[in-house]
Design a protein around this motif. Sequence first.
Motif, PDB file in Angstrom:
ATOM      1  N   SER A   2       3.468   7.337 -15.769  1.00 23.73           N
ATOM      2  CA  SER A   2       2.277   7.235 -16.622  1.00 23.73           C
ATOM      3  C   SER A   2       1.897   8.627 -17.128  1.00 23.73           C
ATOM      4  CB  SER A   2       1.128   6.621 -15.837  1.00 23.73           C
ATOM      5  OG  SER A   2       0.710   7.540 -14.861  1.00 23.73           O
ATOM      6  N   ALA A   3       1.114   8.643 -18.192  1.00 20.58           N
ATOM      7  CA  ALA A   3       0.748   9.922 -18.795  1.00 20.58           C
ATOM      8  C   ALA A   3      -0.572  10.417 -18.215  1.00 20.58           C
ATOM      9  CB  ALA A   3       0.619   9.755 -20.302  1.00 20.58           C
ATOM     10  N   ILE A   4      -0.630  11.705 -17.863  1.00 23.95           N
ATOM     11  CA  ILE A   4      -1.902  12.272 -17.422  1.00 23.95           C
ATOM     12  C   ILE A   4      -2.719  12.715 -18.641  1.00 23.95           C
ATOM     13  CG2 ILE A   4      -1.026  14.636 -17.072  1.00 23.95           C
ATOM     14  CD1 ILE A   4      -2.937  14.649 -14.575  1.00 23.95           C
ATOM     15  N   LEU A   5      -2.003  13.134 -19.681  1.00 20.65           N
ATOM     16  CA  LEU A   5      -2.676  13.522 -20.921  1.00 20.65           C
ATOM     17  C   LEU A   5      -2.077  12.742 -22.089  1.00 20.65           C
ATOM     18  CD1 LEU A   5      -4.752  15.721 -22.058  1.00 20.65           C
ATOM     19  CD2 LEU A   5      -2.698  16.880 -22.852  1.00 20.65           C
ATOM     20  N   GLU A   6      -2.944  12.096 -22.841  1.00 19.56           N
ATOM     21  CA  GLU A   6      -2.500  11.332 -24.007  1.00 19.56           C
ATOM     22  C   GLU A   6      -3.307  11.779 -25.204  1.00 19.56           C
ATOM     23  OE1 GLU A   6      -3.123   7.281 -22.101  1.00 19.56           O
ATOM     24  OE2 GLU A   6      -2.011   6.824 -23.936  1.00 19.56           O
ATOM     25  N   VAL A   7      -2.624  12.214 -26.247  1.00 23.88           N
ATOM     26  CA  VAL A   7      -3.312  12.721 -27.426  1.00 23.88           C
ATOM     27  C   VAL A   7      -2.906  11.870 -28.629  1.00 23.88           C
ATOM     28  CG1 VAL A   7      -3.539  14.719 -28.954  1.00 23.88           C
ATOM     29  CG2 VAL A   7      -3.405  15.062 -26.482  1.00 23.88           C
ATOM     30  N   ARG A   8      -3.902  11.403 -29.364  1.00 23.79           N
ATOM     31  CA  ARG A   8      -3.634  10.546 -30.540  1.00 23.79           C
ATOM     32  C   ARG A   8      -4.401  11.045 -31.750  1.00 23.79           C
ATOM     33  NH1 ARG A   8       0.029   9.262 -28.379  1.00 23.79           N
ATOM     34  NH2 ARG A   8       0.217   7.778 -26.685  1.00 23.79           N
ATOM     35  N   GLY A   9      -3.683  11.285 -32.832  1.00 24.76           N
ATOM     36  CA  GLY A   9      -4.336  11.651 -34.102  1.00 24.76           C
ATOM     37  C   GLY A   9      -5.221  12.880 -33.999  1.00 24.76           C
ATOM     38  N   LEU A  10      -4.739  13.889 -33.277  1.00 24.28           N
ATOM     39  CA  LEU A  10      -5.563  15.085 -33.065  1.00 24.28           C
ATOM     40  C   LEU A  10      -5.616  15.959 -34.316  1.00 24.28           C
ATOM     41  CD1 LEU A  10      -7.180  16.839 -31.051  1.00 24.28           C
ATOM     42  CD2 LEU A  10      -5.030  17.961 -30.470  1.00 24.28           C
ATOM     43  N   GLU A  11      -6.831  16.214 -34.750  1.00 22.40           N
ATOM     44  CA  GLU A  11      -7.040  17.132 -35.878  1.00 22.40           C
ATOM     45  C   GLU A  11      -7.943  18.256 -35.402  1.00 22.40           C
ATOM     46  OE1 GLU A  11      -8.706  15.008 -39.165  1.00 22.40           O
ATOM     47  OE2 GLU A  11      -7.127  13.478 -39.097  1.00 22.40           O
ATOM     48  N   ALA A  12      -7.723  19.454 -35.955  1.00 23.39           N
ATOM     49  CA  ALA A  12      -8.602  20.563 -35.592  1.00 23.39           C
ATOM     50  C   ALA A  12      -8.739  21.478 -36.794  1.00 23.39           C
ATOM     51  CB  ALA A  12      -8.041  21.335 -34.403  1.00 23.39           C
ATOM     52  N   SER A  13      -9.883  22.154 -36.882  1.00 19.93           N
ATOM     53  CA  SER A  13     -10.084  23.049 -38.025  1.00 19.93           C
ATOM     54  C   SER A  13     -10.896  24.268 -37.624  1.00 19.93           C
ATOM     55  CB  SER A  13     -10.803  22.290 -39.144  1.00 19.93           C
ATOM     56  OG  SER A  13     -11.964  21.682 -38.618  1.00 19.93           O
ATOM     57  N   TYR A  14     -10.662  25.346 -38.358  1.00 24.77           N
ATOM     58  CA  TYR A  14     -11.499  26.544 -38.245  1.00 24.77           C
ATOM     59  C   TYR A  14     -12.318  26.611 -39.523  1.00 24.77           C
ATOM     60  CZ  TYR A  14      -8.181  27.959 -34.612  1.00 24.77           C
ATOM     61  OH  TYR A  14      -7.398  28.015 -33.504  1.00 24.77           O
TER      62      TYR A  14
END
Lengths: 237, 292
Positions: A2-14
Motif C-alpha cells: 500500500s502507499a504511504i503517500l499518494e499524490v493526485r493532480g498536484l499543482e503549485a505556484s509561486y
Amino acid sequence: MSAILEVRGLEASYGDRTVLRGLDFEVAEGGVTALLGANGAGKTTTLRAICGTVRRRGEIRFAGKRIERMPTESIVRLGIAQVPEGRGTFATLTTEENLHLGAMTRPNGRDISLDIERCYSIFPRLKERRSQQAGTLSGGEQQMLAIARALMLRPKLMLLDEPSFGLAPMITKHIFEILAEVKRESGVSMLIVEQNASLALRFADQAYLIETGSIVMSGEAKIIREDEGVRASYLGY
Amino acid sequence: MDLFIHQVIAGFATGGIYACMALAVVMIYQAIHHLNFAQGEMAMFSTYLGWQLLAWGAPYWAVFPLVMAISFAGGLAIERIVVRPIENAPVLSHVVIFIALFAIFNSAAGFIWGFTIKPVPSPFGEGALYPGAPIGKHQAGMLVVTMIVLSLLWAFFRFTRVGLSMRAASVNPESARLVGVRVSLMNGLGWGMASAIGALAGLLIAPVVFLEPNMMLSILLYGFAGAVLGGLSSPLGAVLGGFIVGIVENLAGTYIPVIGGELKLSIALFLIVAVLLVKPAGLLGRRTVQRV
Ligand SMILES: Nc1ncnc2c1ncn2[C@@H]1O[C@H](COP(=O)(O)OP(=O)(O)OP(=O)(O)O)[C@@H](O)[C@H]1O
Ligand SMILES: [Mg+2]
C-alpha cells in the motif's frame, strides 16, 4: 504494497507563476521513490508542496489522511521529515542544538538523548563537532547533520532533496549506504530527489521523471535504469 | 582612580537599562528584521500603567510582575493585530506602522495621564548605598534586578525548548517550520517578551528620569546604539553593547570637561560609529548573507 503517500493532480505556484501542473505519484509503505528531472523541473517545489511551504492545490494523502490543507507544523507532527535543498542548517546554533530541534515535536524525555547518541553512532563526525556552530561544519558534515536531524523526528516518511549535492563521490557513497541502513532498520519510507540519476535509480524502487512541472515517465527504477532509450534521451548518462 | 571606578560602576547601573532596551530591540529585530522605534513608547506606556497601579495603592513588588505580564500580552497583541498582517510588506509599511504606534502610545499617555512630569518613588529607597558609596540605593537595586532578569533570559534561551525554538525561528524560519516549530507563534512570543523587558527598563529608570511621555526617547536611542554596537544578530552582543554604552556615556561625561552632561549622547554615538567602521556587524554580530 500500500502507499504511504499518494499524490493526485498536484499543482503549485509561486505568486502567479505555476510551477507544477498536475502531478500524480506515490511512495509505497517502506519503499523508496525517486524524483528525477533537469534543473528547474520542479522537484524541490514538489517536496515543498508536500510539506506545505509553497501554495499548492490537488490531493495529498499521507497514511490515508488528507494533508493538503494542513499547515507545515502539523504535517511534520504526522511524521514527515524533510532534508531540504541546501541542507537548511541552523547556522549559528550548535550541532547538538540542531539535533534537538529535529525532535522538537516529540515529547521531551530520555528518548531524545538516546536518539542523539544513536545519531552520533551513525555519524561519529557529528559527535566530534557537537558543540561547534553548525554553520562552520563542512558541506558533507552539514549534509550528515541534515539527515540526522530528520531522523530525530523518528519519521515515517523522509523527503530528501539532493543529498549528494556538492559532495565528493566517497562521501556521497557513504551517505547512501547510511540511508540504506536506516531504511533497513527502521522501515522508513523515502521520497528522494537526485541529480545523480544512476545513483538514485540504484537506490530507489520506483522512479518518476519530471519535466517542466509534469511527469513524463514513471516505472520501476530497475527497468528505467536498464532502458537504453530512456537513459539516452532523458537521463543523459 | 577611585573616581574612575565609581564612574564605571555608575555606568554599569544605567548600562543595565540600556542593555534591556537593546535586548528588546534585538528580539524584535530577530523576528521581523526591522528596528521597532515604538519600543521606547511601549515601555513608557507600561511605566505609566505601573505608576497608575502604585497610585491606586498596589504594593511595588506586585506591580512589577503584573505590569510585565500586561506588557507581554500587549506586545503579543500588537504582533498579532498590526505586525503579522504586513509580514511580507515592504520596509516602508513597517516604518509607517512603527510611527503610528509611536504616536498612538505617546499621545494616549499624554491624554490619559497628562504631560506634566511625575516623580516616581524608588522601591529601593533614596540616598547612597552606604555613606560614601559610588552609587545610590536605587542604582544598586536597578543593577541587581537587571542582572537577575538578564541571567534568567539567558538561561531561558540556552536551556529551554521554547527558547531553542525561538532561536531556531529567527536563524532559519523555513527550516524551523520543517522541524515543526510554530514560527509565527515564536515571533509573537518575541514581541511579548520584548515589551515585557521594555516595561522592566521603564519601571526601573522612571525614578531616575521622572515619568513623562517622552521619558524613553533618549533611553531608546542608547538602546539602539547598544544593539548596533553589540550586533543586531546577537542578543548577548546587544546586552554587552548596552553596558558599554552606559559606561562610555558616564566616563565621557566625567573626563571630557567640554562634554559635561549635555553632549554625552553625541560622544557615545560617536564612539559607536568608530567601532562600526572597524566591525560593521557589531562586536558579536555575524555578517549574514541575505537569503533570497
Ligand atoms: N521561491 C521561488 N519563487 C519563484 N519561483 C521559484 C521559486 N523557487 C523556485 N522557483 C521556480 O520554480 C521552478 C522549479 O523550481 P524547483 O526549485 O522546484 O526546481 P528543481 O527541479 O528543484 O531544480 P534544481 O534541480 O535546480 O534544484 C523553477 O523555474 C524556479 O525558477
Ligand atoms: Mg531543487
